[in-house]
Design a protein around this motif. Structure first.
Motif, PDB file in Angstrom:
ATOM      1  N   VAL A  66      31.907  -9.268  81.519  1.00  0.00           N
ATOM      2  CA  VAL A  66      32.537  -9.907  82.686  1.00  0.00           C
ATOM      3  C   VAL A  66      31.870  -9.403  83.956  1.00  0.00           C
ATOM      4  O   VAL A  66      31.503 -10.193  84.840  1.00  0.00           O
ATOM      5  CB  VAL A  66      34.066  -9.643  82.723  1.00  0.00           C
ATOM      6  N   ASP A  67      31.695  -8.086  84.056  1.00  0.00           N
ATOM      7  CA  ASP A  67      31.044  -7.510  85.243  1.00  0.00           C
ATOM      8  C   ASP A  67      29.621  -8.041  85.413  1.00  0.00           C
ATOM      9  O   ASP A  67      29.197  -8.363  86.525  1.00  0.00           O
ATOM     10  CB  ASP A  67      31.011  -5.980  85.152  1.00  0.00           C
ATOM     11  N   GLU A  68      28.878  -8.165  84.311  1.00  0.00           N
ATOM     12  CA  GLU A  68      27.502  -8.661  84.387  1.00  0.00           C
ATOM     13  C   GLU A  68      27.469 -10.121  84.839  1.00  0.00           C
ATOM     14  O   GLU A  68      26.614 -10.505  85.645  1.00  0.00           O
ATOM     15  CB  GLU A  68      26.806  -8.513  83.039  1.00  0.00           C
ATOM     16  N   ILE A  69      28.398 -10.931  84.335  1.00  0.00           N
ATOM     17  CA  ILE A  69      28.448 -12.341  84.747  1.00  0.00           C
ATOM     18  C   ILE A  69      28.761 -12.431  86.236  1.00  0.00           C
ATOM     19  O   ILE A  69      28.140 -13.212  86.969  1.00  0.00           O
ATOM     20  CB  ILE A  69      29.484 -13.126  83.915  1.00  0.00           C
ATOM     21  N   GLN A  70      29.708 -11.621  86.700  1.00  0.00           N
ATOM     22  CA  GLN A  70      30.037 -11.634  88.130  1.00  0.00           C
ATOM     23  C   GLN A  70      28.838 -11.226  88.977  1.00  0.00           C
ATOM     24  O   GLN A  70      28.553 -11.850  89.995  1.00  0.00           O
ATOM     25  CB  GLN A  70      31.230 -10.715  88.411  1.00  0.00           C
ATOM     26  N   THR A  71      28.131 -10.190  88.546  1.00  0.00           N
ATOM     27  CA  THR A  71      26.965  -9.719  89.298  1.00  0.00           C
ATOM     28  C   THR A  71      25.849 -10.756  89.297  1.00  0.00           C
ATOM     29  O   THR A  71      25.270 -11.068  90.346  1.00  0.00           O
ATOM     30  CB  THR A  71      26.450  -8.391  88.707  1.00  0.00           C
ATOM     31  N   LEU A  72      25.539 -11.309  88.119  1.00  0.00           N
ATOM     32  CA  LEU A  72      24.471 -12.308  88.009  1.00  0.00           C
ATOM     33  C   LEU A  72      24.708 -13.519  88.899  1.00  0.00           C
ATOM     34  O   LEU A  72      23.766 -14.125  89.409  1.00  0.00           O
ATOM     35  CB  LEU A  72      24.354 -12.806  86.566  1.00  0.00           C
ATOM     36  N   ASN A  73      25.975 -13.893  89.053  1.00  0.00           N
ATOM     37  CA  ASN A  73      26.308 -15.121  89.761  1.00  0.00           C
ATOM     38  C   ASN A  73      26.862 -14.887  91.161  1.00  0.00           C
ATOM     39  O   ASN A  73      27.261 -15.836  91.834  1.00  0.00           O
ATOM     40  CB  ASN A  73      27.309 -15.926  88.918  1.00  0.00           C
ATOM     41  N   GLY A  74      26.862 -13.643  91.603  1.00  0.00           N
ATOM     42  CA  GLY A  74      27.338 -13.328  92.944  1.00  0.00           C
ATOM     43  C   GLY A  74      28.810 -13.676  93.146  1.00  0.00           C
ATOM     44  O   GLY A  74      29.196 -14.064  94.246  1.00  0.00           O
ATOM     45  N   LEU A  75      29.607 -13.521  92.095  1.00  0.00           N
ATOM     46  CA  LEU A  75      31.028 -13.856  92.182  1.00  0.00           C
ATOM     47  C   LEU A  75      31.802 -12.678  92.758  1.00  0.00           C
ATOM     48  O   LEU A  75      31.665 -11.552  92.292  1.00  0.00           O
ATOM     49  CB  LEU A  75      31.588 -14.207  90.798  1.00  0.00           C
TER      50      LEU A  75
END
Length: 82
Positions: A59-68
């Protein structure tokens, strides 16, 4: 004769690969993404790709990758996946 046929088949296959033909859904490694559908959450998406990994880390990686900045998702949104 057999060599000529093999050469033609090889050239056609190479041409389709270079031109993006075939429509087989294959993608280059590292280009994984998902289109958010109604009802999707970061947790559900991360759980689908986490494998043996901790879903919280994914979840943290997806947020970081997508600037969420939050966990809010919008149907139709495209998310890059780790």
């Amino acid at each position: 004769m057999v060599l000529a046929v093999a050469l033609v088949v090889g050239l056609v296959a190479l041409g389709e690969a270079v031109m993006g033909g075939g429509g087989d859904g294959l993608e280059l490694m590292g280009t994984a993404s998902v289109v958010v559908e109604s009802g999707d959450t970061l947790w559900s998406i991360a759980g689908g790709v986490a494998g043996d990994r901790d879903v919280r880390e994914v979840v943290d990686e997806i947020q970081t990758l997508n600037g969420l900045r939050s966990a809010d998702l919008v149907p139709g949104q495209v998310l890059a996946l780790p």
